[in-house]
Design an enzyme around this catalytic site. Structure first.
Site, PDB file in Angstrom:
ATOM      1  N   GLY A  42      20.774  25.420  43.981  1.00 36.33           N
ATOM      2  CA  GLY A  42      21.264  26.543  44.936  1.00 36.33           C
ATOM      3  C   GLY A  42      20.259  27.802  44.379  1.00 36.33           C
ATOM      4  O   GLY A  42      20.283  28.154  43.137  1.00 36.33           O
ATOM      5  N   GLY A  44      20.583  31.098  45.990  1.00 32.83           N
ATOM      6  CA  GLY A  44      21.059  32.234  46.611  1.00 32.83           C
ATOM      7  C   GLY A  44      21.280  33.150  45.466  1.00 32.83           C
ATOM      8  O   GLY A  44      20.660  33.105  44.406  1.00 32.83           O
ATOM      9  N   GLY A  47      22.632  31.452  42.263  1.00 30.98           N
ATOM     10  CA  GLY A  47      21.793  30.465  41.879  1.00 30.98           C
ATOM     11  C   GLY A  47      20.448  31.178  41.012  1.00 30.98           C
ATOM     12  O   GLY A  47      19.978  30.618  40.148  1.00 30.98           O
ATOM     13  N   HIS A 268      36.102  37.115  59.562  1.00 28.88           N
ATOM     14  CA  HIS A 268      35.353  38.524  59.608  1.00 28.88           C
ATOM     15  C   HIS A 268      35.474  39.166  60.759  1.00 28.88           C
ATOM     16  O   HIS A 268      35.455  38.686  61.592  1.00 28.88           O
ATOM     17  CB  HIS A 268      34.124  38.359  59.063  1.00 28.88           C
ATOM     18  N   SER A 286      27.805  44.092  60.140  1.00 29.04           N
ATOM     19  CA  SER A 286      28.318  44.502  59.024  1.00 29.04           C
ATOM     20  C   SER A 286      29.523  45.259  59.064  1.00 29.04           C
ATOM     21  O   SER A 286      29.687  46.110  59.818  1.00 29.04           O
ATOM     22  CB  SER A 286      27.404  45.484  58.448  1.00 29.04           C
ATOM     23  N   ARG A 339      39.846  42.808  55.614  1.00 29.98           N
ATOM     24  CA  ARG A 339      39.201  41.893  56.834  1.00 29.98           C
ATOM     25  C   ARG A 339      40.388  41.036  57.361  1.00 29.98           C
ATOM     26  O   ARG A 339      40.421  40.944  58.638  1.00 29.98           O
ATOM     27  CB  ARG A 339      38.253  41.020  56.226  1.00 29.98           C
ATOM     28  N   HIS A 410      33.690  33.189  58.050  1.00 30.67           N
ATOM     29  CA  HIS A 410      32.845  34.005  57.339  1.00 30.67           C
ATOM     30  C   HIS A 410      32.663  33.588  56.036  1.00 30.67           C
ATOM     31  O   HIS A 410      31.598  32.871  55.640  1.00 30.67           O
ATOM     32  CB  HIS A 410      33.146  35.628  57.290  1.00 30.67           C
ATOM     33  N   ARG A 444      38.704  37.975  50.383  1.00 30.51           N
ATOM     34  CA  ARG A 444      37.816  38.848  49.887  1.00 30.51           C
ATOM     35  C   ARG A 444      37.497  40.079  50.399  1.00 30.51           C
ATOM     36  O   ARG A 444      37.296  40.249  51.514  1.00 30.51           O
ATOM     37  CB  ARG A 444      36.476  37.757  49.698  1.00 30.51           C
ATOM     38  N   LEU A 450      28.328  39.558  46.972  1.00 33.52           N
ATOM     39  CA  LEU A 450      27.014  40.200  46.359  1.00 33.52           C
ATOM     40  C   LEU A 450      27.420  40.218  44.745  1.00 33.52           C
ATOM     41  O   LEU A 450      26.726  39.794  44.058  1.00 33.52           O
ATOM     42  CB  LEU A 450      26.253  41.068  46.968  1.00 33.52           C
TER      43      LEU A 450
END
Length: 647
Positions: A42, A44, A47, A268, A286, A339, A410, A444, A450
């Site tokens: 991975g 992203g 990774g 989301h 967003s 959320r 999401h 989350r 991120l």
């Protein structure tokens, strides 16, 4: 019970655990790092950052990318920002407040020690990314700017317009390329992991398919790191890229790694609503838009009817006739509730008959007040690219009319079970970022994905993996002619042959879409016992139908995207059953897992801390019912409380 879950949580005060742990675990000397091989699957944020950091330390790293470039990882789609507790706005933020907001936002179903460590290293992430040249937004004085996100009453989210994920990934990509050029990292693009290889019970390599040539290839190492993201595409329609999948995680599960909290999936609240049967994915707007956008539906059903029939525009409805329902129900947090709370509130309004589009499955996200207060120029500077994206997709100018949004699948909080070192129940196998379960509990908070990916990759795994590898210095490089590799390769080739041999009548997407309908209906925003039992039955029947009637054209010795999808949907059909089983046994409501039988009088989640304050961890049982294990959760430093976003 064949597996004992040992989380390896360090003793001592919460704010000293990580520091003491780092000083007590084993390290590998620079000369010995050159003798050790690590596979990272991975590329992203998790990774790419892990491979770059491990390569810079001197390990020999092989990194595998499913796309043609790490720059196409789904991390690039993250728009709104990344959390850190630097308190630049001077609004009383702190490491502890970020830690507590994360624990509370996850409805008290995550590990204290892991979450506090995440909050601790968050500030280092920002410093590193600034040094990499990530163009974070800055205020008038030149300092890094912050904005608010759901579940917090402080502004702690650093951002780069609506492109934060892209800019952070470019930083990690640059760091990765530096190590590739130096020779410490070797990159394998367009390769998909199809199996994990164990030797004497330890992770020692992987089997991959070269997605261009179709060749089955073997790679060995002293340790394997899984950084392949989440499994939200089980639902077919989600905000994930279609290439995102849970297959690597699932193969690890089938080789003995426990799968934790599979039912914890995030809905989301701000996605562009579904607009047709042929749609393959959903577009996320967003969460940062909830800083200035206000969410509402009409108060009058006659206005709803006229909107659906397009006899009036949303902007024509007077303020007095608008129900800003989040501000009404949650005055302390308003539009910035977490959320899961915002998603359920939107569903409640739509179920009550106030949905504003033709399907009755949409609410408004309106910037009228913000434009009047701040001016169009300021709003454009903050969200311009998001507004442009929305207009291109819907042909509606959000400067003039409100956006339409509705909740969608999401993120997945569940994943491979890992201990404090991020090691799974298979020695030598590590899972980072969304591929593990460790930090987010039942829900989350926005802008924390991120944060976790970069925390794990840059600041946690490079320390903790040394504790395992210190015992492997004299172990020679893995021989891929070992019988374990031969057996894993045979299994992969047999599955490939089986998929290509069915020669049925329906394409892979037919089954994926049917699975998505089952999951959204019974294992989606709200669940109940009857529906979950029905889901388990229907998923089982669909799986049988798949293996009897799927049509995958072409061969394995070529570029074959239908075969790629076939592998993944076969895994999704198994994974979906585990998700429904996990949801069925968790007879409480918490975070994104909302059981209709368990809620407060005003419709909020109702946890059962006496009976369900644990991590559920499932063990593969070779075709039989999976085995269930628990990691009991204890809260030593926070007080358990009902989540309250009203005051």
């Amino acid at each position: 019970m064949s597996v004992k879950l040992i989380a390896k949580i360090p003793e001592g005060p919460l704010n000293e655990k990580w520091t003491k742990h780092k000083s007590s675990i084993k390290v590998v000397s620079p000369a010995n790092k050159r003798k050790l091989d690590i596979i990272v699957v991975g590329t992203g944020l998790g990774g790419a950052s892990a491979a770059a950091a491990l390569g810079e330390l001197g390990y020999n790293v092989k990194v595998f990318c499913i796309s043609d470039s790490p720059r196409r990882a789904h991390s690039i789609a993250a728009q709104g920002g990344i959390n850190a507790a630097k308190n630049y706005p001077n609004d009383n933020d702190s490491v502890y407040r970020l830690f507590y907001d994360t624990i509370k936002g996850g409805d008290f179903r995550s590990r204290e020690a892991n979450v506090h460590r995440l909050a601790e290293v968050s500030n280092h992430i920002i410093d590193l990314c600034v040094a990499q040249g990530v163009p974070f937004a800055r205020d008038y004085g030149g300092l890094l700017d912050n904005r608010s996100f759901g579940g917090a009453q402080v502004s702690r989210t650093f951002y780069a317009r609506g492109q934060t994920g892209q800019q952070l990934l470019l930083g990690a990509y640059g760091a990765l390329n530096r190590q590739i050029e130096k020779g410490t990292v070797k990159s394998y693009n367009r390769h998909e992991m199809l199996d994990i290889v164990l030797i004497n019970g330890e992770a020692r390599g992987i089997i991959t398919r070269n997605l261009v040539s179709g060749e089955i290839e073997k790679y060995g190492a002293h340790a394997v790191v899984i950084a392949t993201g989440g499994y939200g595409n089980v639902y077919f329609l989600s905000t994930n890229a279609m290439n995102s999948n849970g297959s690597a995680v699932w193969q690890c599960y089938k080789k003995g790694a426990l799968f934790a909290n599979p039912c914890f999936t995030q809905i989301h609240p701000t996605c562009i609503p579904v607009h047709g049967e042929q749609q393959s994915k959903l577009t996320l707007m967003s969460e940062s838009l909830r800083n200035d956008g206000r969410i509402w539906v009409p108060k009058k059903t006659e206005d709803v009817i006229m909107l659906r029939e397009k006899r009036i525009r949303p902007s024509e409805i007077p303020e007095a006739d608008r129900d800003y329902y989040l501000e009404r129900r949650y005055p302390a947090f308003g539009n910035l509730v977490p959320r899961d709370v915002a998603s359920r509130a939107a569903k409640e309004r739509c179920d009550a008959g106030f949905g504003v589009n033709e399907t009755g499955r949409a609410v408004f996200l309106d910037f009228k007040s913000a434009i009047e207060r701040l001016g169009k120029k300021v709003i454009g500077e903050r969200y311009g690219n998001l507004f442009q994206m929305y207009e291109k997709i819907t042909d509606v100018d959000p400067y003039k009319e409100p956006m339409m949004i509705y909740p969608a699948i999401h993120y997945t909080m569940g994943g491979l079970w890992v201990d404090y070192n991020l090691q799974t129940t298979i020695p030598g196998l590590y899972a980072i970022g969304e591929a593990n379960f460790s930090d987010h509990g039942g829900n989350r908070l926005g802008a924390s994905a991120l944060m976790q990916g970069l925390a794990d990759g840059y600041f946690i795994l490079p320390y903790t993996i040394g504790d395992y590898l210190a015992g492997k210095i004299q172990v020679p490089q893995t021989d891929t002619n070992n019988p374990a590799f031969e057996e894993a390769e045979r299994e992969v080739r047999a599955k490939t042959h089986k998929l290509l041999s069915v020669k049925g009548k329906e394409p892979v997407d037919h089954f994926h879409k049917k699975l998505g309908h089952i999951m959204w209906e019974y294992v989606g925003m709200a669940r109940n016992e009857q529906g979950l039992k029905k889901a388990i039955e229907e998923i089982s029947e669909l799986r049988k139908e798949f293996w009897n009637n799927v049509c995958i054209p072409g061969e394995n010795i070529e570029f074959n995207q239908e075969l790629e999808k076939g592998f993944r949907v076969a895994d999704f059909l198994e994974m979906a059953g585990l998700m429904a089983r996990d949801a069925l046994q968790r007879k409480e409501s918490c975070g994104g897992h909302f059981r209709e039988e368990m809620h407060t009088p005003d419709g909020e989640t109702l946890r059962d801390d006496k009976n369900f304050m644990y991590v559920s961890a499932w063990e593969y049982n070779k075709g039989e019912e999976p085995l269930f294990h628990k990691e009991e959760l204890s809260y030593e430093f926070v007080k358990l409380a009902e989540r309250n976003y009203k005051e």
